[in-house]
Design a protein around this motif. Structure first.
Motif, PDB file in Angstrom:
ATOM      1  N   ALA A  71     -11.639   7.628   3.455  1.00 37.06           N
ATOM      2  CA  ALA A  71     -10.243   7.798   3.852  1.00 37.06           C
ATOM      3  C   ALA A  71      -9.376   7.081   2.827  1.00 37.06           C
ATOM      4  O   ALA A  71      -9.744   6.021   2.318  1.00 37.06           O
ATOM      5  CB  ALA A  71     -10.006   7.223   5.241  1.00 37.06           C
ATOM      6  N   VAL A  72      -8.231   7.668   2.532  1.00 36.71           N
ATOM      7  CA  VAL A  72      -7.273   7.033   1.636  1.00 36.71           C
ATOM      8  C   VAL A  72      -5.949   6.982   2.379  1.00 36.71           C
ATOM      9  O   VAL A  72      -5.282   8.001   2.575  1.00 36.71           O
ATOM     10  CB  VAL A  72      -7.126   7.804   0.304  1.00 36.71           C
ATOM     11  CG1 VAL A  72      -6.155   7.079  -0.615  1.00 36.71           C
ATOM     12  CG2 VAL A  72      -8.479   7.963  -0.374  1.00 36.71           C
ATOM     13  N   ASP A  73      -5.595   5.794   2.834  1.00 31.56           N
ATOM     14  CA  ASP A  73      -4.353   5.610   3.581  1.00 31.56           C
ATOM     15  C   ASP A  73      -3.226   5.295   2.614  1.00 31.56           C
ATOM     16  O   ASP A  73      -3.419   4.579   1.631  1.00 31.56           O
ATOM     17  CB  ASP A  73      -4.503   4.475   4.592  1.00 31.56           C
ATOM     18  CG  ASP A  73      -5.567   4.781   5.639  1.00 31.56           C
ATOM     19  OD1 ASP A  73      -5.636   5.946   6.069  1.00 31.56           O
ATOM     20  OD2 ASP A  73      -6.320   3.868   6.000  1.00 31.56           O
ATOM     21  N   GLY A  74      -2.056   5.828   2.907  1.00 31.55           N
ATOM     22  CA  GLY A  74      -0.887   5.579   2.073  1.00 31.55           C
ATOM     23  C   GLY A  74       0.288   5.118   2.915  1.00 31.55           C
ATOM     24  O   GLY A  74       0.353   5.409   4.107  1.00 31.55           O
ATOM     25  N   ASP A  75       1.218   4.410   2.287  1.00 36.34           N
ATOM     26  CA  ASP A  75       2.427   3.999   2.992  1.00 36.34           C
ATOM     27  C   ASP A  75       3.643   4.629   2.317  1.00 36.34           C
ATOM     28  O   ASP A  75       3.529   5.346   1.326  1.00 36.34           O
ATOM     29  CB  ASP A  75       2.534   2.473   3.084  1.00 36.34           C
ATOM     30  CG  ASP A  75       2.629   1.794   1.735  1.00 36.34           C
ATOM     31  OD1 ASP A  75       3.048   2.437   0.759  1.00 36.34           O
ATOM     32  OD2 ASP A  75       2.295   0.604   1.652  1.00 36.34           O
TER      33      ASP A  75
END
Length: 87
Positions: A71-75
């Motif tokens: 998973a690659v979470d971004g803000d």
């Protein structure tokens, strides 16, 4: 005290190194790590590119790893944080 890792700890450490390494930053292993070009583009595109690059790097450099999920979470500021879960 000498660190004597289990196979699982060794694999996890190697995967962690792959996640944290920018491709081209290791003098004797230029192909190791995530290409910085994966960061160009919209956040959603960069997330998909990073996940795919990590999958390929793990398959190539640590074939013992069994990946359950990447998973690659971004803000909103564009910071991306990859997470690799192993089986």
């Amino acid at each position: 005290m000498i660190w004597d890792p289990t196979t699982e700890e060794e694999i996890a450490q190697n995967v962690r190194s792959l996640v944290l390494t920018a491709q081209g930053s290791q003098p004797l292993a230029r192909a190791l790590g995530v290409p910085l070009t994966t960061l160009d583009g919209p956040v959603e595109v960069a997330q998909a590119r990073i996940a795919a690059a990590l999958q390929e790097q793990i398959r190539k450099h640590e074939p013992r790893a069994r990946v359950d999920r990447i998973a690659v979470d971004g803000d909103l500021d564009g910071h991306l944080r990859p997470t690799v879960r192993l089986r």
